[in-house]
Design an enzyme around this catalytic site. Structure first.
Site, PDB file in Angstrom:
ATOM      1  N   LYS A 170       0.791  -1.432  -0.035  1.00  0.00           N
ATOM      2  CA  LYS A 170      -0.095   0.163  -0.051  1.00  0.00           C
ATOM      3  C   LYS A 170       0.698   1.121  -0.046  1.00  0.00           C
ATOM      4  CE  LYS A 170      -3.906  -2.277   1.813  1.00  0.00           C
ATOM      5  NZ  LYS A 170      -3.477  -3.740   1.946  1.00  0.00           N
TER       6      LYS A 170
HETATM    7  C1  LIG Z   1      -4.142  -4.842   1.388  1.00  0.00           C
HETATM    8  C2  LIG Z   1      -3.520  -5.920   1.310  1.00  0.00           C
HETATM    9  C3  LIG Z   1      -4.101  -7.123   0.340  1.00  0.00           C
HETATM   10  C4  LIG Z   1      -4.968  -6.848  -0.652  1.00  0.00           C
HETATM   11  O1  LIG Z   1      -5.138  -5.822  -1.381  1.00  0.00           O
HETATM   12  P1  LIG Z   1      -6.560  -5.642  -2.367  1.00  0.00           P
HETATM   13  O2  LIG Z   1      -6.028  -4.388  -3.159  1.00  0.00           O
HETATM   14  O3  LIG Z   1      -7.352  -5.420  -1.359  1.00  0.00           O
HETATM   15  O4  LIG Z   1      -6.756  -6.652  -3.196  1.00  0.00           O
HETATM   16  C5  LIG Z   1      -3.097  -8.156   0.298  1.00  0.00           C
HETATM   17  N1  LIG Z   1      -1.872  -8.045   0.780  1.00  0.00           N
HETATM   18  C6  LIG Z   1      -1.287  -7.308   2.026  1.00  0.00           C
HETATM   19  C7  LIG Z   1      -0.285  -7.625   2.643  1.00  0.00           C
HETATM   20  C8  LIG Z   1      -2.363  -6.137   1.843  1.00  0.00           C
HETATM   21  O5  LIG Z   1      -1.962  -5.205   2.935  1.00  0.00           O
END
Ligand SMILES: *Cc1c(COP(=O)(O)O)cnc(C)c1O
Length: 478
Positions: free
Chosen positions: A125
């Site tokens: 993110k």
């Molecule tokens: C947020 C997250 C996901 C999922 O991502 P999406 O965009 O909701 O599909 C997968 N792995 C980790 C480590 C995350 O922080």
């Protein structure tokens, strides 16, 4: 340069509330509003496309420079090329790997691992939020405005959003997390940020309670306007936009028009993998997209049956994918409904009330033409972390392990390179990794003292009035 199809790009809602020009928003408006007023999600009116020269140049271009070029047509007139380049270089200078999102060849199956976790909070993110935070600051400083971010987190989004705006003089952030229900690393990554514009609130309740409180703040229009509330969750278009860059980078480096690259993405909200779909629409050499889920498998069940049916959320070892309804899936449905927002609005309303929706045979066929899906439960996750460590020497976090396993299940033609997305650093989920391999992954050096840093956090009951009172009495940043 990437060619935009129009001089200033406009965004439309997936629910058809953008019939006339006045309802087609600029990038700036989309970034500041998050969810569309009709309840839909924003999308660009049409996709910009890559030329063969763009893709050739991206093979060797530094990541930050490439990001500025790929996203230029999406921001329209909001930023000049020079401004974008500066913001992008600043954002990706916070990553502690020179390649920002390094691509590693694994010892099995023509698989690659794209590590997206070298940012400040060790999960993917950061790739989008480090840039989004800087764009927000720039736009607000031009107009002299301020904004307040409110959000709910079960762990990874909260720390990445906090890290993206810490120390800002224009934006402050109220991040709600369920008290005692995040991992200790996740909590400390939020509560040890002592910048005066960061307000952590531990709610006595569940993640859903936190989300309901955040939503209620948005639905209280007078409160929302008074505080200039903004959201940075994964439905915000700017996040999808920033994620298009790394798919394009990997496809340009490993693939060609004759040899497209496939991706396997551990996903919950369909945000990350939707960005891969967007890169494919823009002409990056991308083949199949594999959706990897844990036991919360609504997306895998859709690809198998054509029906989306809500189920209760189960807690797993990959908590950031413990999601029941994948909000970004609506962006794909919009295309499956031939961009008929009115028709989709009806289907989404029925889905909310009945808990189920079914795609037509033709729509399912189209989805399967691009996507495949698989799932892995917790015992499989522990087994795969151990196997991957044995076979490749890589310590995978539980989310990435789900992706690695499903990539192998759904491998297809072994001559096609397949990239697994590494969405979190193993040290972010040390308990699961230790259980699997008997070895505790170490925090990267810059975070080694995380367990010694002081924390700050306000504890509140599950009480909207108390939250609003806290926000009303907390002065805006200055
Ligand atoms: C947020 C997250 C996901 C999922 O991502 P999406 O965009 O909701 O599909 C997968 N792995 C980790 C480590 C995350 O922080």
């Amino acid at each position: 340069m990437v060619r935009a199809l129009m001089s200033d790009i406009r965004y439309i809602s997936t629910r058809g509330g953008s019939q006339n020009m006045a309802e087609r928003l600029t990038f700036e408006e989309v970034m500041l509003s998050g969810l569309a007023r009709d309840g839909g999600l924003y999308l660009p009116e049409s996709w910009p496309t890559f030329s063969a020269e763009d893709l050739a140049a991206y093979r060797t271009m530094p990541y930050a420079d490439m990001a500025a070029r790929v996203i230029a047509p999406f921001v329209g007139n909001a930023f000049s090329a020079e401004e974008l380049l500066r913001l992008s270089r600043e954002a990706y200078a916070t990553f502690d790997h020179p390649e920002v999102v390094p691509l590693k060849k694994l010892a099995v199956d023509n698989l690659y691992l794209m590590e997206l976790f070298h940012g400040p909070t060790l999960a993917f993110k950061d790739v989008a939020l480090q840039l989004l935070g800087r764009m927000l600051e720039e736009i607000l400083s031009r107009s002299g405005k301020r904004a307040r971010i409110i959000g709910a987190t079960s762990g990874d989004t909260g720390s990445a959003a906090i890290e993206a705006v810490r120390g800002s003089r224009r934006v402050d952030i109220f991040m709600l997390h369920p008290r005692g229900r995040t991992s200790e690393v996740q909590r400390r990554q939020m509560t040890t940020v002592l910048a005066p514009n960061v307000h952590n609130v531990a709610i006595d309740g569940t993640f859903d309670d936190c989300q309901d409180l955040a939503k209620a703040c948005f639905n209280d229009l007078a409160f929302r306007d008074h505080h200039h509330l903004t959201a940075v969750n994964s439905i915000n278009w700017a996040r999808v936009m920033a994620q298009i860059v790394y798919y394009t980078a990997a496809a340009a480096r490993l693939g060609s028009a004759e040899r497209p690259v496939s991706f396997c993405v551990p996903t919950g909200n369909f945000g990350n993998i939707y960005a891969a779909y967007a890169a494919k629409q823009m002409g990056a050499p991308i083949g199949r997209l594999i959706i990897a889920t844990n036991t919360n498998d609504i997306l895998a069940r859709f690809i198998e049956s054509g029906a989306q049916t809500m189920a209760a959320v189960e807690a797993t070892l990959s908590p950031s994918m413990d999601i029941q309804v994948s909000s970004n899936f609506e962006r794909l449905l919009f295309d499956l409904f031939d961009r008929d927002g009115r028709a989709l609005a009806k289907v989404m309303a029925a889905f909310r009330s009945t808990g189920t929706m079914r795609a037509s045979a033709a729509q399912l066929l189209r989805a399967r033409g691009i996507f495949d899906a698989g799932r892995l439960d917790d015992s499989g996750t522990l087994r795969v972390i151990a196997e991957a460590y044995r076979d490749t020497g890589e310590l995978l976090d539980p989310h990435t392990a789900v992706g690695y396993a499903v990539a192998r299940q759904k491998r297809g033609d072994p001559s096609t390179p397949m990239v697994v997305l590494g969405t979190a650093h193993p040290a972010k989920f040390p308990d699961a990794v230790e259980k699997a391999v008997g070895k505790r992954p170490e925090l990267p050096e810059r975070m080694a003292d995380l367990y010694k840093r002081p924390e700050r956090c306000t504890v509140l009951g599950n009480d909207l009035r108390a939250l609003q009172q806290l926000m009303d009495t907390t002065p805006a940043p200055r």
